[in-house]
Enzyme design. Structure first.
Site, short mmCIF file in Angstrom:
data_model
loop_
_atom_site.label_atom_id
_atom_site.label_comp_id
_atom_site.label_asym_id
_atom_site.label_seq_id
_atom_site.Cartn_x
_atom_site.Cartn_y
_atom_site.Cartn_z
N ASN A 8 40.90 52.66 42.36
CA ASN A 8 40.92 51.20 42.32
C ASN A 8 39.97 50.75 43.43
O ASN A 8 40.33 50.75 44.61
CB ASN A 8 42.35 50.70 42.55
CG ASN A 8 42.44 49.19 42.49
OD1 ASN A 8 41.44 48.50 42.38
ND2 ASN A 8 43.66 48.69 42.58
N ARG A 96 40.34 51.38 37.60
CA ARG A 96 40.92 50.08 37.30
C ARG A 96 39.79 49.06 37.33
O ARG A 96 39.06 48.97 38.32
CB ARG A 96 41.96 49.73 38.35
CG ARG A 96 42.54 48.37 38.09
CD ARG A 96 43.53 47.99 39.16
NE ARG A 96 44.05 46.66 38.84
CZ ARG A 96 44.51 45.83 39.73
NH1 ARG A 96 44.55 46.17 41.00
NH2 ARG A 96 44.97 44.66 39.37
N HIS A 185 46.80 41.62 35.32
CA HIS A 185 47.97 42.49 35.51
C HIS A 185 48.39 43.15 34.19
O HIS A 185 49.55 43.57 34.03
CB HIS A 185 49.22 41.71 36.02
CG HIS A 185 49.08 41.13 37.39
ND1 HIS A 185 49.75 39.98 37.76
CD2 HIS A 185 48.37 41.51 38.46
CE1 HIS A 185 49.46 39.69 39.02
NE2 HIS A 185 48.62 40.61 39.46
N ARG A 246 48.08 32.32 46.58
CA ARG A 246 47.42 31.54 45.52
C ARG A 246 48.37 30.46 44.99
O ARG A 246 49.56 30.72 44.81
CB ARG A 246 47.01 32.46 44.37
CG ARG A 246 45.90 33.42 44.75
CD ARG A 246 45.58 34.36 43.62
NE ARG A 246 45.87 35.73 43.96
CZ ARG A 246 46.01 36.71 43.08
NH1 ARG A 246 45.89 36.48 41.80
NH2 ARG A 246 46.27 37.94 43.48
N GLU A 389 50.92 51.34 38.12
CA GLU A 389 49.64 51.15 37.44
C GLU A 389 48.82 52.44 37.40
O GLU A 389 48.12 52.70 36.43
CB GLU A 389 48.87 50.01 38.10
CG GLU A 389 49.55 48.68 37.82
CD GLU A 389 48.88 47.49 38.48
OE1 GLU A 389 47.83 47.08 37.98
OE2 GLU A 389 49.41 47.01 39.48
#
Ligand code: AMP
Length: 403
Positions: A8, A96, A185, A246, A389
């Site tokens: 990633n 990813r 996601h 956020r 993940e």
């Protein structure tokens, strides 16, 4: 036995794992940080078997992703603490990738054509895709002979219907610039949906689920017959739920207000909404554990931040119940979703009338594994399912390379 390297790659970091398939054993996990900054750092934890853990920390300037990856290879092949004898033991590399735009509905083997499509998608994810591409470029140089697979955060949501993905703005913006909702996601939502189907003992394509990913980034997905039909993140990972830093949903006219009244430039507004808002904007903290401690000590803003976040969660769960009609289960995952019983309970408050009955005792149990936390009479079951993940990416590689 296969060993996959999962990467990633961020703008100044590389997160990685080595996973053995089919045993799904993690052999090593690590993080290279502060690439291109004065003082770089690599931390690697190797699991050479029998519950042993060997940690390596290297601190030195790391000029770029190439150098970062060389360090990773050096620790993975280290005679004393390594988990592979040489790079030839890695049989595939998984990446990813944040934004696959409308071009990728599923994971794909990386070819020069795929790379050029990813480059075309840079305007959709100007911070993430170039960093992902750096990781791909370097890994292709260092592992030239093995399949490289891109797994997209957006792919799972490509099944959304137009009514869910279009913004009500002039249609030409979609036609000319692909302005629409994509969702993110996806790897996590898909992974926990699969695990949930297993727990429900039903095929995934017969399951209607609401998956709630609450970490530093937060998103919720409505899954009908195993396919994403709506999700809370939008064209960028800013829309929807209240996140660590956020804002999630705001009135789009806020931009104009901030410009006209405070004189903020567009880039400053972007930073404000992405990095200085959410829980942090409301109470100055974005780590949920700190927020709970502060709220318990009487910090009203911390309590307010919790209230705003869980209220938004509840609103979205209600909306997705309306969208789905029948809901088999609601699944909580990621740092907050897996570990915070208060957030789960508050997010489900008032949903009893829709057949959602949380079992307070089960909700308060601390356990690292997947579990059901609803009462026996709940018509909608509630689960906590740890996301993974990297494992999801490893499974994608296994599927793709065996086709
Ligand atoms: P993630 O992005 O999935 O790593 O999740 C990060 C978030 O999970 C942070 O807000 C953490 O504070 C939160 N988190 C991690 N552990 C706990 C815990 N035991 N209780 C509450 N929140 C937690």
């Amino acid at each position: 036995m296969m060993k996959y390297l999962i990467i990633n790659s961020g703008s100044s970091s590389i997160k990685y794992q080595v996973i053995e398939i089919p045993t799904e054993t993690v052999l090593a996990t690590g993080l290279v940080e502060r690439i291109g900054e004065g003082s770089g750092r690599l931390k690697n934890i190797a699991f050479p078997g029998s519950d042993r853990e060997l940690t390596t920390v290297i601190e030195q300037p790391i000029a770029d992703h190439s150098q970062g990856m060389m360090l990773v290879i050096a620790v993975l092949t280290d005679q004393e603490k390594g988990v592979i004898a040489d790079t030839a033991e890695i049989s595939a590399v998984g990446h990813r990738v944040v934004h696959g735009g409308e071009d990728f509905r599923r994971s794909t083997l990386i070819t020069p054509e795929v790379i050029s499509v990813l480059e075309q998608n840079i305007p959709l994810a100007p911070l993430h895709n170039p960093a992902n591409l750096d990781g791909i470029r370097v890994a292709r140089e260092m592992f030239p002979a093995v399949p490289q697979v891109a797994v997209f955060d957006t792919a799972f949501h490509q099944t959304m219907p137009r009514r869910a993905y279009l913004y009500a703005v002039p249609y030409r913006l979609y036609e000319q610039y692909r302005v629409r909702r994509y969702g993110f996601h996806g790897t996590s939502h898909r992974f926990v949906a699969g695990e949930c189907a297993r727990l429900l003992e039903k095929p995934l394509d017969a399951c209607n689920l609401i998956t709630v990913h609450l970490g530093n980034g937060c998103s919720m997905t409505a899954i009908e017959n195993g396919r994403s039909i709506d999700t809370s993140l939008g064209m960028t990972p800013l829309e929807g739920l209240v996140m660590g830093t956020r804002s999630g949903d705001v009135d789009p006219a806020l931009h104009l207000f901030l410009k006209q009244n405070i004189g903020l430039e567009l880039e400053e507004i972007d930073t404000l909404l992405n990095k200085e808002s959410g829980l942090k904007g409301l109470c100055g903290m974005n780590d949920m554990r700190d927020i709970h401690s502060a709220a318990a000590a009487g910090d009203e803003r911390a309590a307010l931040a919790l209230e705003v976040q869980t209220y938004r969660n509840r609103k979205y769960i209600g909306a997705y119940m309306a969208v789905l009609g029948r809901v088999d289960a609601i699944v909580f995952t990621a740092g907050i979703g897996e570990n915070d019983p208060v957030t789960r309970a508050e997010s489900l408050k008032g949903l009893d009338v829709f057949g959602v009955r949380l079992d307070p005792e089960k909700n308060n149990e601390h356990a690292g594994q997947a579990r059901c936390i609803s009462r026996a009479e709940s018509t909608v079951r509630i689960f906590v399912i740890p996301t993974n993940e990297e494992l999801a990416i490893a499974r994608e590689i296994a599927d793709l390379t065996s086709e």
